[in-house]
Design an enzyme around this catalytic site. Structure first.
Site: not given
Ligand code: CTP
Length: 403
Positions: A212-213
């Protein structure tokens, strides 16, 4: 949700029997989510008490320039009252008050506040039928309309004099509906369909892990809210985000991965007028998603990643009438990188954020942006709240679309 939600309403009450109906008006404004500040002419206090209106509005009611009983020198600034307002309503507007408004007389706080108001002013006359028919009243109404004030017509029916005819102040429900309709009509994105992508994407590695980020979705959600406030019908395609949004004009569709976001975006894109891609989409996802949780081993683990589809570039290829806006988050050679993204993805506008700028970037409530249009015209903005940034972005789009 009402267009009045969150708006500061300045209610001016002048001295007519219909002043008793302002209690109902205040309640309806509050119910619609507005904040109400009441200013009364001194004589109107004979028809409805300030205590009633201050209790219902949960704000002090003002009727004089200063408190005569008080020696502390504080005055009720008509300029402050006027400037805080998003709209002013004068109801009831008596023949006397309208005549003074038309002539610019300032012999009470309500009139001084009216003269200082920069916001739109609505007025709802109330008087006996013969007074309403008098040429001077008609003339004053026309004069007030020529100044840009909005006339809310009175109704016909029984009047306090016992006569029947036109002059009765419009009912509170009708006044609220009139203002809501007028505000909706004058919204700059009325009738437009706007798509926003927001938040991060999660790319599954196995049933419990993902890549993810740090995107929070705050910028995209602020854009969706701003579009709805400006009258648009909004489709918000959101990756996993804790942000909340509640508006009947926003259709939020939750997605997880870049692939989900791609599919939903293409499902809606053709119908849109404006599309803004604020999501931080993963550029790579695991080539194979393990069906079971990957077990820990002593040796190092390699995950093979395949590129995701560039959603923005894919709609750039098929866009027709749509106004297409992308974001570029850069750490170096910002302007050059953003300009090349604008061309490569066939955009009309790109919003550049630099991670070098303090206060800009993921999870923060502020952002500092530079806008670059398809003619490479560059406009830079100060550090602002994401809400204000959203407003700046839409102002620029509206200028470009001439809507
Ligand atoms: N974008 C997208 N789909 C992707 C990647 C990006 O729709 N798979 C969109 C983003 O929402 C943003 C714009 O493309 O509006 C630019 O994203 P950014 O990550 O800055 O650029 P990339 O094209 O991914 O290039 P790079 O990561 O190399 O800077």
């Amino acid at each position: 949700m009402s267009v009045l939600s969150g708006k500061n309403v300045l209610l001016g009450v002048s001295a007519g029997i219909a002043a008793y109906k302002t209690a109902g008006l205040v309640r309806l404004f509050i119910k619609a989510g507005a904040n109400v500040q009441v200013v009364m002419t001194p004589a109107s206090k004979d028809f409805v008490t300030p205590l009633t209106l201050s209790t219902l509005s949960q704000n002090p009611v003002y009727s004089t320039f200063y408190d005569k009983k008080d020696d502390n020198g504080l005055w009720n600034s008509h300029v402050d009252l006027a400037l805080q307002a998003d709209l002013m309503l004068i109801a009831p507007a008596t023949a006397n008050t309208m005549a003074k408004m038309a002539d610019g007389n300032v012999d009470n706080l309500l009139l001084a506040t009216y003269l200082s108001a920069k916001a739109k002013v609505y007025f709802a006359p109330a008087m006996d039928l013969d007074m309403f028919q008098h040429p001077s009243t008609k003339h004053n109404i026309q004069k007030l309309q020529s100044y840009g004030n909005i006339f809310i017509p009175p109704a016909s029916g029984f009047l306090a004099s016992g006569l029947m005819g036109e002059g009765r102040m419009a009912e509170p429900e009708d006044i609220i509906k009139f203002i809501e309709d007028d505000m909706t009509q004058s919204l700059p994105l009325k009738g437009k369909k706007v798509m926003i992508t927001a938040g991060p994407t999660y790319e599954a590695i196995d049933p419990v892990r993902f890549i993810g980020n740090h995107s929070s979705g705050k910028m995209g959600f602020a854009l969706a809210q701003q579009a709805a406030n400006m009258g648009a019908e909004v489709v918000l395609i959101a990756g996993p985000s804790d942000e909340k949004i509640n508006s009947s004009f926003i259709n939020r569709i939750n997605v997880i991965s870049a692939d989900d976001m791609y599919k939903v975006t293409h499902q809606y894109f053709k119908d849109m007028d404006i599309a803004i891609f604020a999501a931080a989409v993963a550029d790579y996802s695991p080539a194979v998603v393990a069906g079971q949780k990957i077990k820990k081993k002593d040796a190092s683990l390699h995950i093979d990643l395949k590129p995701t589809q560039d959603i923005l570039a894919s709609v750039g290829k098929i866009k027709e009438h749509q106004y297409l806006v992308g974001f570029a988050l850069e750490t170096n050679d910002e302007l050059e990188n953003a300009k090349s993204k604008l061309k490569r993805k066939n955009l009309d506008l790109i919003v550049l954020n630099s991670l070098k700028d303090k206060g800009a970037g993921f999870k923060l409530d502020t952002n500092k942006i530079t806008l670059i249009d398809s003619n490479e015209k560059i406009t830079s903005f100060e550090l602002k709240s994401k809400k204000e940034v959203a407003s700046d972005i839409f102002k620029e789009i509206i200028k470009k679309l001439h809507v």
